[in-house]
Design a protein around this motif. Structure first.
Motif, short mmCIF file in Angstrom:
data_model
loop_
_atom_site.label_atom_id
_atom_site.label_comp_id
_atom_site.label_asym_id
_atom_site.label_seq_id
_atom_site.Cartn_x
_atom_site.Cartn_y
_atom_site.Cartn_z
N LEU A 174 0.83 -1.21 0.00
CA LEU A 174 0.00 0.00 0.00
C LEU A 174 0.86 1.26 0.00
O LEU A 174 0.59 2.22 -0.73
CB LEU A 174 -0.92 -0.01 1.22
N LEU A 175 1.91 1.26 0.83
CA LEU A 175 2.78 2.43 0.88
C LEU A 175 3.52 2.62 -0.45
O LEU A 175 3.74 3.76 -0.88
CB LEU A 175 3.79 2.27 2.01
N ARG A 176 3.90 1.50 -1.09
CA ARG A 176 4.59 1.61 -2.38
C ARG A 176 3.66 2.20 -3.45
O ARG A 176 4.06 3.07 -4.22
CB ARG A 176 5.08 0.24 -2.81
N ASP A 177 2.41 1.73 -3.48
CA ASP A 177 1.44 2.30 -4.43
C ASP A 177 1.23 3.78 -4.14
O ASP A 177 1.15 4.60 -5.07
CB ASP A 177 0.12 1.55 -4.33
N HIS A 178 1.15 4.11 -2.87
CA HIS A 178 0.95 5.52 -2.51
C HIS A 178 2.15 6.37 -2.93
O HIS A 178 1.99 7.49 -3.45
CB HIS A 178 0.72 5.63 -1.00
N ALA A 179 3.38 5.83 -2.75
CA ALA A 179 4.58 6.59 -3.13
C ALA A 179 4.65 6.81 -4.63
O ALA A 179 5.00 7.89 -5.11
CB ALA A 179 5.83 5.86 -2.63
N VAL A 180 4.29 5.77 -5.40
CA VAL A 180 4.32 5.90 -6.87
C VAL A 180 3.30 6.93 -7.33
O VAL A 180 3.58 7.81 -8.16
CB VAL A 180 4.07 4.53 -7.52
N LEU A 181 2.09 6.83 -6.80
CA LEU A 181 1.05 7.79 -7.19
C LEU A 181 1.43 9.20 -6.76
O LEU A 181 1.21 10.17 -7.51
CB LEU A 181 -0.29 7.39 -6.56
N LYS A 182 2.01 9.34 -5.56
CA LYS A 182 2.40 10.67 -5.09
C LYS A 182 3.51 11.25 -5.96
O LYS A 182 3.49 12.45 -6.29
CB LYS A 182 2.89 10.57 -3.65
N SER A 183 4.48 10.40 -6.35
CA SER A 183 5.57 10.89 -7.21
C SER A 183 5.03 11.33 -8.57
O SER A 183 5.39 12.41 -9.08
CB SER A 183 6.62 9.79 -7.38
N ASN A 184 4.16 10.52 -9.16
CA ASN A 184 3.58 10.90 -10.46
C ASN A 184 2.73 12.15 -10.34
O ASN A 184 2.73 13.01 -11.23
CB ASN A 184 2.74 9.75 -11.01
N TYR A 185 2.01 12.26 -9.25
CA TYR A 185 1.17 13.45 -9.04
C TYR A 185 2.04 14.71 -8.92
O TYR A 185 1.73 15.75 -9.51
CB TYR A 185 0.33 13.25 -7.79
N ASP A 186 3.13 14.61 -8.15
CA ASP A 186 4.03 15.76 -8.02
C ASP A 186 4.67 16.12 -9.35
O ASP A 186 4.83 17.31 -9.68
CB ASP A 186 5.11 15.46 -6.98
N ASN A 187 5.05 15.10 -10.13
CA ASN A 187 5.63 15.37 -11.45
C ASN A 187 4.63 16.04 -12.37
O ASN A 187 4.98 16.95 -13.15
CB ASN A 187 6.12 14.07 -12.08
N LEU A 188 3.36 15.63 -12.30
CA LEU A 188 2.33 16.26 -13.12
C LEU A 188 2.10 17.71 -12.69
O LEU A 188 1.85 18.57 -13.53
CB LEU A 188 1.03 15.47 -13.02
N ILE A 189 2.18 17.97 -11.40
CA ILE A 189 2.05 19.35 -10.92
C ILE A 189 3.16 20.22 -11.50
O ILE A 189 2.92 21.34 -12.00
CB ILE A 189 2.07 19.38 -9.38
N ALA A 190 4.40 19.70 -11.44
CA ALA A 190 5.52 20.47 -12.00
C ALA A 190 5.38 20.65 -13.51
O ALA A 190 5.66 21.72 -14.05
CB ALA A 190 6.84 19.76 -11.68
#
Length: 507
Positions: free
Chosen positions: A367-383
């Motif tokens: 669960l934490l790994r899925d959350h980290a991947v989604l969070k990283s992609n989300y931050d990259n999309l924000i940038a």
């Protein structure tokens, strides 16, 4: 060599013999060719030269902050696809060439005709392009070139803005999708933590590391408990070796053991200090309270009635110190016993959950790994969205590509084709060649003996006697008239050619 020369002279004599046939064919071919050239319509060519400036100062300044398109590649791509069917149809509509078109077949022929006459030349290295179009109507040619230039510039500028808008829309859609998925995963993590509270590791430790830490803590506490018990026993032996002191009330009453009283007083002071630091559930507090209750029970059981005595000497300082040490040792032993019991229970529970906790930790890590991947992609999309936003601002307020029309399209005055001078000269040369060719063909079809050598070769006899031709005055006049007539006919052909050239020049 002499034989070859003789053969060439024989061929020339045969052509001269059929000179009137050659002259007639030259006249026929030349007149027919000049008539065909005169029927060719004039074709006008309009052109425009464009310089595309793709070097801008913003490119190095905004490096890394924005997404700058490869404008040079886009312009070259547009130049390569300008003559595609959609672009040619757009030029036809803008130039009003389709107002008289009926049916798909006529439209197809019109598109093919425009694409054939519309040309784009230039180099992507120099960024200098030339658009040209040929037509029988000079105004039409200029209009088509003007609309083609406008289309070339619009497509070269507008594609970047459209691409940025599409990219921003796509990024926004992806952000909404990732945000929803991120919220869902966070809820799952929170729910999982609530369902398995106390079974998850902390500070990155897995089950086996936590169980090893619990075992080490249990062993360390057990060792501390042994040391505390040894210390307590030592203090007790020292206390038993001192003179006991009994206090009796003056009016008589219960006999009180002074050691128990001193230990209880010391433990109560220690309990007050512990409660200032810990809660009532802390193992040290619980152990101290339990020890105080045991001592109070012993005090109550050992109380007996005794005659009233007045103690004038009072307890010794050494006995008081030993009593306080024994009380502290008993409190520490009680606290360590409580702590050992707690550690033992924790270690036992972890040992019993050896099959369940690792599985729970694996699920939690996933669960934490899925959350980290989604969070990283989300931050990259924000940038990326911020880059796209800045790029859109730059695109709206500046121009990445600047088009400079060096030669604007104009209505041509002189026709670009056909080249009547060249065509007329070519027709004359073709006529002369056709005449000579016909004369040579006739000389070969109807050969004559025109030399002693040829006669000797045909008869097989050598040393033949030649008789010269004696021309009379009448034959000489006839010959001169023939030469003059032939010369006049030839000069007339050249005169007609001169007239045709003059008309082509003044046309």
């Amino acid at each position: 060599m002499e034989q070859l020369i003789e053969q060439l002279l024989s061929v020339l004599r045969g052509i001269v013999r059929w000179r009137w046939a050659a002259c007639a064919v030259a006249w026929i071919v030349s007149v027919a060719g000049w008539a065909w050239v005169s029927t060719l319509p004039d074709v006008y060519r309009s052109y425009s030269r464009i310089y595309v400036d793709t070097d801008t100062l913003l490119n190095p300044l905004l490096s890394g902050l924005t997404v700058r398109p490869n404008t040079g590649y886009q312009v070259r791509l547009m130049a390569g696809t300008l003559l595609s069917r959609p672009n040619v149809e757009e030029v036809i509509r803008r130039a009003d060439l389709d107002h008289s078109v009926n049916g798909e077949q006529e439209m197809q022929r019109l598109v093919e005709d425009v694409a054939k006459n519309l040309s784009l030349s230039g180099s992507g290295q120099t960024n200098l392009y030339q658009l040209s179009y040929t037509a029988e109507d000079p105004k039409l040619a200029a209009r088509v070139v003007r609309e083609a230039v406008n289309l070339f510039m619009e497509r070269g500028i507008g594609n970047t803005a459209r691409d940025l808008k599409k990219s921003q829309d796509f990024i926004e859609a992806q952000l909404r999708s990732y945000q929803a998925r991120l919220v869902e995963v966070e809820k799952r993590v929170e729910q999982f933590k609530r369902e398995h509270v106390g079974m998850l590791g902390r500070d990155g430790q897995d089950y086996y590391a936590r169980r090893e830490a619990a075992r080490a803590a249990l062993e360390s506490t057990q060792l501390q408990l042994q040391e505390a018990r040894q210390t307590r026993d030592t203090y007790r032996r020292q206390s038993e070796g001192t003179e006991p002191m009994l206090l009796f009330p003056q009016g008589g009453g219960a006999r009180i053991d002074p050691e128990l009283a001193q230990r209880i007083a010391a433990l109560e002071k220690q309990l007050d200090a512990l409660r200032l630091r810990y809660t009532d559930e802390h193992p040290d507090v619980v152990g101290t309270v339990r020890l105080i209750e045991e001592l109070k029970s012993r005090k109550a059981a050992s109380s007996v009635d005794a005659p009233a005595i007045t103690d004038t000497s009072g307890p010794s300082a050494y006995a008081e110190q030993i009593a306080v040490s024994v009380a502290n040792a008993d409190a520490r032993v009680a606290a360590l016993e409580t702590r050992v019991a707690a550690y033992a229970a924790k270690y036992k529970a972890m040992a019993e959950a050896v099959d369940r906790i690792p599985e729970i930790e694996r699920e939690y890590a996933a669960l934490l790994r899925d959350h980290a991947v989604l969070k990283s992609n989300y931050d990259n999309l924000i940038a990326t969205r911020e880059k796209a936003s800045i790029s859109q601002e730059v695109e709206d307020k500046t121009t990445a590509v600047e088009f400079r029309i060096i030669d604007p399209p104009t209505v041509p005055i002189d026709p670009a084709a056909p080249n009547r001078l060249l065509l007329s000269t070519t027709v004359l040369l073709l006529g002369l060649g056709a005449g000579i060719g016909i004369a040579f063909l006739l000389s070969q079809l109807r050969p004559t003996v025109d030399s002693i050598g040829m006669l000797e070769e045909l008869t097989g006899r050598g040393e033949l006697i030649t008789v010269s031709d004696h021309a009379t005055e009448a034959s000489q006049r006839a010959r001169r008239r023939g030469i003059m007539s032939y010369s006049l006919v030839t000069v007339a052909l050249v005169g007609v050619y001169t007239a045709v050239m003059t008309l082509a020049l003044i046309r």
